[in-house]
Design a protein around this motif. Sequence first.
Motif, PDB file in Angstrom:
ATOM      1  N   LEU A 277       0.823  -1.208   0.000  1.00 44.91           N
ATOM      2  CA  LEU A 277       0.000   0.000   0.000  1.00 44.91           C
ATOM      3  C   LEU A 277       0.860   1.262   0.000  1.00 44.91           C
ATOM      4  O   LEU A 277       0.530   2.247  -0.678  1.00 44.91           O
ATOM      5  CB  LEU A 277      -0.936   0.007   1.206  1.00 44.91           C
ATOM      6  CG  LEU A 277      -1.941   1.151   1.274  1.00 44.91           C
ATOM      7  CD1 LEU A 277      -2.816   1.180   0.018  1.00 44.91           C
ATOM      8  CD2 LEU A 277      -2.807   1.044   2.521  1.00 44.91           C
TER       9      LEU A 277
ATOM     10  N   THR B 205      -5.078  -1.763  -5.616  1.00 47.52           N
ATOM     11  CA  THR B 205      -4.859  -0.888  -4.457  1.00 47.52           C
ATOM     12  C   THR B 205      -6.074  -0.924  -3.541  1.00 47.52           C
ATOM     13  O   THR B 205      -5.941  -1.052  -2.315  1.00 47.52           O
ATOM     14  CB  THR B 205      -4.592   0.556  -4.923  1.00 47.52           C
ATOM     15  OG1 THR B 205      -3.463   0.580  -5.811  1.00 47.52           O
ATOM     16  CG2 THR B 205      -4.295   1.447  -3.715  1.00 47.52           C
TER      17      THR B 205
ATOM     18  N   MET C  30      -6.329  -2.279   0.357  1.00 48.87           N
ATOM     19  CA  MET C  30      -6.860  -1.429   1.416  1.00 48.87           C
ATOM     20  C   MET C  30      -8.023  -2.121   2.130  1.00 48.87           C
ATOM     21  O   MET C  30      -8.168  -2.004   3.355  1.00 48.87           O
ATOM     22  CB  MET C  30      -7.334  -0.092   0.829  1.00 48.87           C
ATOM     23  CG  MET C  30      -6.206   0.776   0.280  1.00 48.87           C
ATOM     24  SD  MET C  30      -6.783   2.273  -0.541  1.00 48.87           S
ATOM     25  CE  MET C  30      -7.346   3.218   0.853  1.00 48.87           C
TER      26      MET C  30
END
Length: 313
Positions: A222, A242, A246
Amino acid sequence: MYKRLFEVLSIFSTIFGFVSIILFLINLISWGIIFLVLYILFNIIIILKDKKQKKLFILELFMSILLFPYFPLILFFHIKKIKPLYSPIDFEEGKLDITGNISFSSVDLAPFYIILKYGDPQQRKYVVRLVYNSILENKVDFIDGIELIRNAIKIDSHPDVVLYASDALTNLEKYLISSISYYMKNLNSLEDYINFGKYSYYYAKSGFLAGEHEKEILWQALIILRPSIETFPESPDLIFYTFKIMELLNEYAELENMLREKLNTFKHQKILEYAIFYYIKKRKPKVVQELVSLYMDLGFSPENDAIKFILGG
C-alpha cells in the motif's frame, strides 16, 4: 504441422461434445449418439497422433470420457507446452517474466474437484499438475487454483499425491515471493506497479501468510501503490488492486473516500463493478442502487455473471 492439426481436431472434438449434449437435451437421441461417437473418435485420433499420449491410451481415453466435453479443450490449452503429464514439478520452472495484459480465462474447476475425490492417484496427480501450470499461465484464478491444490493435500491419503501437491504449493509460494521481490526492485512502468500490486494481493490471500506477516506484506504494498495512483490516475487495474489491498487492511474510510473520488472523475467499468460489490458487502442498498443505475446509464455490458444477475440479465 502436427500442432496445427492438433488444434483443429481439439476444436472440432469440443464442438461435437457440446452439440451431442444439446441433441440429447432436445430428445434427438440418434443424432446425439452420432455426435458423441464423433467426439470419442476425434479424441482417439488426438491421443494416437501423440506418441507421449499413445503410451497412456486407455487412461487418456478414460479421461476424455470423464472430463466430457472439456477434455480436448484442456489439451488445447497446453498444446504449446507438451510435457510428460506426470513428470515431477521442477522447482525452477516457474516463470517470472509476465508482461501481458492481466486477464483470466474462465475455467470451471468443478470437474477437477470430482477427479481429486474419485480418481486414481495418477489422475489426481494429473489434475494437480494441470492446475499448477494453468495458474502460472493465467488460465486459472490464482487463489482458486491454490485452494484446489491445498484441498488435494487435505482430502488425499495417497503419499505421492500429497507430496506432489505439497511441492506445487511450495513452488507457487516461491513464485509469489520472487515476483514481489522482482517487481518491487523494478518499478519502471505502469505494468510493473500493477504486477507488484497483483502478486502482493495474491500472496496475502493465498493462505501462506498469517497475522503480522500478512499485514507487513499488505502495508508494504500500500505504501508503494498509494502514491502510484497519482502518477497513473486512470489505470483501472492499478486502482483495483490498491483498493483490494486497502480492503484487506480494513482501511475502509480512506478506501471509500478514494472510491468516491474515482467514481466522480474516472467512471471505468471495472472500478464501478468493484464499487457495487464493495457496497453490497457493506450492506448499503441505497448506494448500490445508485451505482447500478449509473452503471446502466453509462451503457456498460457486464461480463461478470454476478453483475448480470444483479442487473436481471
